[in-house]
Design an enzyme around this catalytic site. Structure first.
Site, PDB file in Angstrom:
ATOM      1  N   ASP A 464       0.833  -1.191   0.000  1.00 55.74           N
ATOM      2  CA  ASP A 464       0.000   0.000   0.000  1.00 55.74           C
ATOM      3  C   ASP A 464       0.873   1.249   0.000  1.00 55.74           C
ATOM      4  O   ASP A 464       2.059   1.206   0.370  1.00 55.74           O
ATOM      5  CB  ASP A 464      -0.908   0.005   1.230  1.00 55.74           C
ATOM      6  CG  ASP A 464      -2.203   0.781   1.021  1.00 55.74           C
ATOM      7  OD1 ASP A 464      -2.295   1.522   0.014  1.00 55.74           O
ATOM      8  OD2 ASP A 464      -3.106   0.662   1.853  1.00 55.74           O
ATOM      9  N   ASP A 533     -10.750   1.914  -2.642  1.00 55.38           N
ATOM     10  CA  ASP A 533     -11.152   1.566  -1.279  1.00 55.38           C
ATOM     11  C   ASP A 533     -12.671   1.484  -1.143  1.00 55.38           C
ATOM     12  O   ASP A 533     -13.175   1.049  -0.103  1.00 55.38           O
ATOM     13  CB  ASP A 533     -10.618   2.603  -0.291  1.00 55.38           C
ATOM     14  CG  ASP A 533      -9.115   2.502  -0.087  1.00 55.38           C
ATOM     15  OD1 ASP A 533      -8.550   1.417  -0.372  1.00 55.38           O
ATOM     16  OD2 ASP A 533      -8.504   3.492   0.357  1.00 55.38           O
TER      17      ASP A 533
END
Length: 716
Positions: A464, A533
């Site tokens: 990430d 997300d």
């Protein structure tokens, strides 16, 4: 490779590049007369389309009549510098120290290796600059790659203010160009956007150190006078660069639109020292005669090529525990989730943020990648073994480029973060960003990941990146020799390449606060990426619809969660969430500990059905059926030999009037079928003719309780 020098300045040369189904023809343009600026020549596109498109006058040929601008300003140039082109946009702006900006080059020769590669060389003695334009086809695809080498050949450095990879020219009619591009923001990435351009310029890009959430480095171009789908010639470009970038489309006089793209230096300009060569990122150029849907399949084949033999490994159904536990990671709770996931048929268990020392919330721990002994009192390896004992692979979330101010790493090496001397360092998400362009930082990240993957049975890594660089500086560095954006990109790619070679068994997922870093350089080195997300059903449908226009299903990680919609809050069934997620790499992210038994059983049935069609989704030919704004839309996945196909069908809202008034079934017209064949629904046993499915379509009866179906058909 054979070298073909240009014999005389006025001679017209043409070079042909051939892909599986297309031809790309390049010629030299310019008047070639005299010793002044007009003696320069530049490369022009003469034909781009299906095989045989080069057999006749070029659709890009023009009268060369100009008023108040030069012929170079309207040329269909593949690459042209400011200087030769004084008024309209060029791909290169360069200057020698103490001299005016501009390049007036001469053609120096060509080298071609059959129809698969081409290099054209140009030189300007005044600044001492050699420019080599490269072309290469990608076997098994309809992709032509473009990139440029810039070499300082004199005794002085050359200042580069613009250094694009290339430009493409597309003929359009009076209606202008239809530009399809992908726009958005965090949690709303990859929104398919259409802009009609008759005059002027459209520019997209990012200076966030990644491609970013707002725009993707991808664009499709069509004649606006033709429909978007069907037998419409459609051209696409995509920039292979996970750093700062731009893409510019300009409607030029005389019936063309010209699209150029390249990286954008953080320092706004670069200094190329004598004897040094700078190579620009690759620009992938794609063509399909079958509209946007056909162009999508060209990109999908290319990305399967980038995956190589790693595509042969099934992307496993995963469960990620983030939404169930957030930072509250502890062994017993995670194991209970793993047991439930295994019972449903999940194949991989991933512990997200919160597993390492000091990570109780988002204010600490980043940089200190050691399993927290308080969370795993019997030892981290015992925990991993217990998960694997359930028949699950094991994975971890990491954010290697970030550091928390209170971490041991930051206390020991505060000089490893981006910073400006005498200026405060802003926290974004309570963290700072490591300068991955520094070799010592790269070594630290490599050692950290090697330790994690070498000591523990980890077979999945979610990488990430949750904050862009803000105060992007490196105190003490020579600004004329520093290229922070490119150095960070090189460090990032070096680490990914190392993971591929040193840990080939590990599946790598790319993520940057969702879909903030999706490009071909990343896709060539990861196995999947996280598009957003936002996992809400109707929001995600729109995200995935745009994503699949540019990228292949086998790269798209898609979860089933309980998340409500952010932008479209209408509720949808668990079936809708699963069927939508089946269009990529299926994952579960809901709090399955709170799911009742009947919901888990339903999930198990969907997971089993996904495993049955996984090969079709990841290896088959994809057709996008309808749009999220239609009442019914879906995705069709067809085996390469046409023997089997799967259709994920979704109802987005409006029903057929049932039960109060008469109505017809919703239908999706299937594509690419053998119209003379018959097809059987593997679930219901119903049979359909191929012509019927293509003309009338596959029928669906929706209701408020029934909003999604997976249909699998076999050719008889």
């Amino acid at each position: 490779m054979s070298t073909t020098p240009r014999a005389t300045p006025g001679e017209q040369d043409r070079w042909l590049l051939r892909t599986e189904n297309t031809v790309y023809a390049v010629t030299l343009g310019g008047d070639g007369a005299g010793d002044g600026p007009g003696a320069g020549v530049w490369p022009e596109l003469s034909a781009w389309g299906p095989h045989g498109a080069e057999d006749g006058p070029s659709p890009l040929e023009w009268s060369r009549r100009t008023h108040f601008i030069t012929p170079a300003d309207t040329a269909r140039a593949e690459y042209i510098p400011y200087g030769l082109r004084p008024f309209t946009r060029g791909e290169l702006i360069a200057a020698a120290p103490g001299r005016e900006r501009g390049v007036w080059w001469r053609f120096a020769g060509a080298a071609q290796d059959g129809p698969t590669s081409l290099a054209l060389t140009f030189h300007d003695d005044v600044p001492g600059l050699r420019v080599v334009l490269h072309y290469a086809t990608v076997p098994g695809t309809d992709i032509v790659q473009r990139w440029t080498d810039l070499t300082a050949t004199g005794t002085s450095a050359v200042r580069l203010e613009r250094l694009d990879s290339g430009a493409v020219n597309i003929p359009v009619g009076e209606a202008g160009a239809r530009l399809t591009h992908l726009t958005g923001q965090w949690s709303q990435e990859f929104q398919r956007t259409t802009t009609r351009l008759r005059r002027g310029r459209l520019e997209t890009g990012s200076t966030q150190g990644t491609p970013g959430h707002a725009h993707a480095p991808w664009m499709a171009v069509q004649d606006a006078g033709l429909p978007a789908e069907g037998d419409t010639p459609t051209y696409g470009i995509a920039l292979e660069w996970p750093g700062n970038w731009h893409m510019t489309a300009e409607a030029e006089p005389g019936g063309t639109v010209r699209v150029g793209a390249g990286r954008v230096p953080h320092e706004s300009a670069l200094v190329l020292h004598p004897g040094r060569t700078l190579t620009t990122p690759r620009l992938a150029c794609a063509f399909s005669p079958d509209g946007l849907d056909g162009l999508a399949r060209v990109w999908h084949r290319y990305e399967r090529r980038l995956a190589g033999d790693r595509l042969d490994r099934p992307r496993k159904v995963l469960y990620n525990s983030w939404e169930a536990t957030s930072f509250a990671v502890e062994a017993d709770g995670q194991l209970e989730l793993a047991r439930r996931a295994a019972e449903m048929g999940v194949e991989l268990f991933v512990v997200d943020d919160g597993w390492f020392t000091g990570r109780h919330d988002d204010t600490g721990g980043l940089g200190d990648w050691t399993p927290d002994p308080a969370a795993f009192p019997q030892g981290f390896d015992r925990f991993v073994d217990d998960v694997r004992g359930l028949g699950l692979d094991f994975g971890l979330w990491v954010e290697p480029e970030a550091v928390s101010p209170g971490s041991e790493l930051h206390r020991a090496r505060p000089d490893w973060v981006y910073r400006l001397e005498g200026r405060p360092s802003r926290l974004v998400r309570n963290q700072l960003l490591l300068d991955l362009g520094l070799p010592e930082v790269q070594e630290y990240v490599l050692e950290t990941l090697d330790r994690l993957l070498g000591r523990h049975a980890v077979s999945y890594l979610k990488w990430d990146m949750n904050r862009p660089p803000t105060e992007r500086g490196r105190p003490g560095a020579d600004p004329e020799s520093t290229d922070l954006d490119a150095e960070h990109v090189a460090g990032y790619l070096r680490v990914l390449d190392h993971l591929r070679s040193a840990h080939p068994h590990v599946t790598v997922e790319g993520c940057a606060g969702g879909g903030g870093r999706v490009d071909h350089a990343t896709l060539a080195r990861t196995d999947v990426v996280w598009p957003s997300d936002n996992t809400a059903p109707l929001d995600r449908l729109s995200i995935q619809y745009g994503y699949l226009h540019a990228h292949a299903p086998h790269t798209m990680s898609s979860w089933v969660t309980d998340s409500p919609g952010l932008f479209d809050p209408r509720p949808r069934s668990l079936a809708f969430r699963f069927v939508n997620a089946m269009s990529g790499v299926l994952g579960i992210g809901a709090d399955i500990g709170a799911w009742p038994a009947d919901r888990r059983k339903e999930a198990a049935r969907w997971i089993a059905r996904y495993k049955d069609i996984r090969g079709l989704v990841h290896h088959g030919e994809t057709h996008l059926l309808g749009t999220p704004s239609d009442a019914t839309c879906g995705v069709q996945f067809t085996a390469g030999d046409g023997s089997r196909l799967a259709v994920t069908a979704l109802n987005t809202g409006r029903l057929d009037g049932s039960p109060l008034v008469p109505g017809c079934a919703a239908r999706l017209r299937l594509r690419g079928l053998d119209t003379a064949a018959r097809y059987r629904d593997e679930h219901s046993g119903a049979e359909y003719g191929g012509a019927y499915l293509a003309h009338s379509g596959l029928p669906f009866q929706w209701s408020a309780e029934h909003d999604a179906e997976l249909r699998v058909l076999t050719r008889l």
